[in-house]
Design an enzyme around this catalytic site. Structure first.
Site, short mmCIF file in Angstrom:
data_model
loop_
_atom_site.label_atom_id
_atom_site.label_comp_id
_atom_site.label_asym_id
_atom_site.label_seq_id
_atom_site.Cartn_x
_atom_site.Cartn_y
_atom_site.Cartn_z
N THR A 41 -21.27 13.37 34.77
CA THR A 41 -20.09 12.53 34.97
C THR A 41 -20.28 11.72 36.25
OG1 THR A 41 -17.65 12.54 34.98
CG2 THR A 41 -18.76 14.27 36.25
N ASN A 42 -19.21 11.16 36.80
CA ASN A 42 -19.29 10.40 38.05
C ASN A 42 -18.03 10.63 38.87
OD1 ASN A 42 -17.26 8.36 37.16
ND2 ASN A 42 -18.87 7.83 35.69
N GLU A 43 -17.93 9.93 39.99
CA GLU A 43 -16.87 10.19 40.96
C GLU A 43 -15.54 9.48 40.65
OE1 GLU A 43 -16.88 12.22 43.43
OE2 GLU A 43 -18.98 12.67 43.86
N SER A 44 -15.47 8.76 39.55
CA SER A 44 -14.25 8.01 39.24
C SER A 44 -13.05 8.94 39.11
CB SER A 44 -14.42 7.23 37.94
OG SER A 44 -13.21 6.61 37.57
N ALA A 93 -15.15 4.09 34.22
CA ALA A 93 -16.54 4.23 34.66
C ALA A 93 -17.27 5.07 33.60
CB ALA A 93 -16.61 4.91 36.02
#
Length: 227
Positions: free
Chosen positions: A29-32, A97
């Site tokens: 995943t990512n930091e969004s 994102a």
């Protein structure tokens, strides 16, 4: 009285990250956080637009009606949710994102820690904004986002052209900007490549700047969303 050119328009907003599963318990995943997308959805809701909010997994206390949120997890799920709306929306705002890549194969069972090294193959996720750009009609508008670490405006302008956006919101993952913060600093690039840069603001105020830009697309002399 403010002329509300967005009232009753059907607007798609995507928000948050996606999860691309390696196995039943692990994912990329990512930091969004989804804060920017939700702030935009709230601003549009306040203008009586008909908003479809397609959201990845987030932890947000929002005033946006929960019953109007379409919750998804993976990039593929987000694409399928958005695709069903492509023919009915007036405006698409692609703020999510979405992971660029997803595992070629998702293991059915938890991957065991056996070897010192492990290799996995990845394939490109569907680019939702690009797919909408290929099929959108003349009356439909799309707004994109570009989070760039270098050559921010140049890379954002290239994305604007490639995905047939009507404008693109550019920013960087710097301190107090972008992922994980309640503030953001953006620049908006239009199809004529004109650039409007904004100072650091709360994401609620940034959302109003973005919404005002969309209002201006329909009526350049329309009043703006007040702070």
């Amino acid at each position: 009285m403010m002329q509300n050119s967005l009232q009753s328009k059907n607007i798609l907003v995507t928000a948050g990250p996606t999860r691309e599963y390696l196995d039943p318990v692990r994912f990329l995943t990512n930091e969004s956080t989804g804060k920017m997308g939700y702030a935009i959805a709230e601003a549009l809701q306040n203008l009586n637009a008909n908003v479809y909010l397609v959201s990845g997994p987030v932890s947000i206390q929002s005033n946006f009606p929960k019953e109007k949120i379409i919750n998804v997890k993976t990039g593929k799920q987000m694409y399928h949710a958005c695709e069903q709306l492509f023919g009915t929306i007036d405006i698409a705002i692609f703020c999510a994102a979405i992971a660029d890549y997803t595992p070629k194969v998702t293991c059915d069972c938890k991957i065991k820690k056996i070897d010192n090294e492990i290799s996995m193959e990845f394939v490109k996720n569907v680019d939702i904004a690009f797919e909408f750009g290929k099929v959108k009609s003349k009356h439909q508008k799309s707004i994109g986002f570009a989070l760039e670490t270098n050559n921010v405006l140049e890379n954002a302008a290239a994305k604007l052209k490639k995905k047939h956006f009507d404008c693109i919101v550019a920013n960087s993952p710097n301190k107090n900007e972008g992922f994980g913060f309640d503030t953001n600093k953006i620049a908006i690039i239009k199809t004529d490549l004109s650039v409007t840069e904004f100072p650091l603001k709360s994401k609620q105020d940034v959302a109003k700047d973005i919404v005002n830009t969309i209002i201006d697309m329909y009526n350049p002399v329309a009043a703006t969303v007040n702070g």
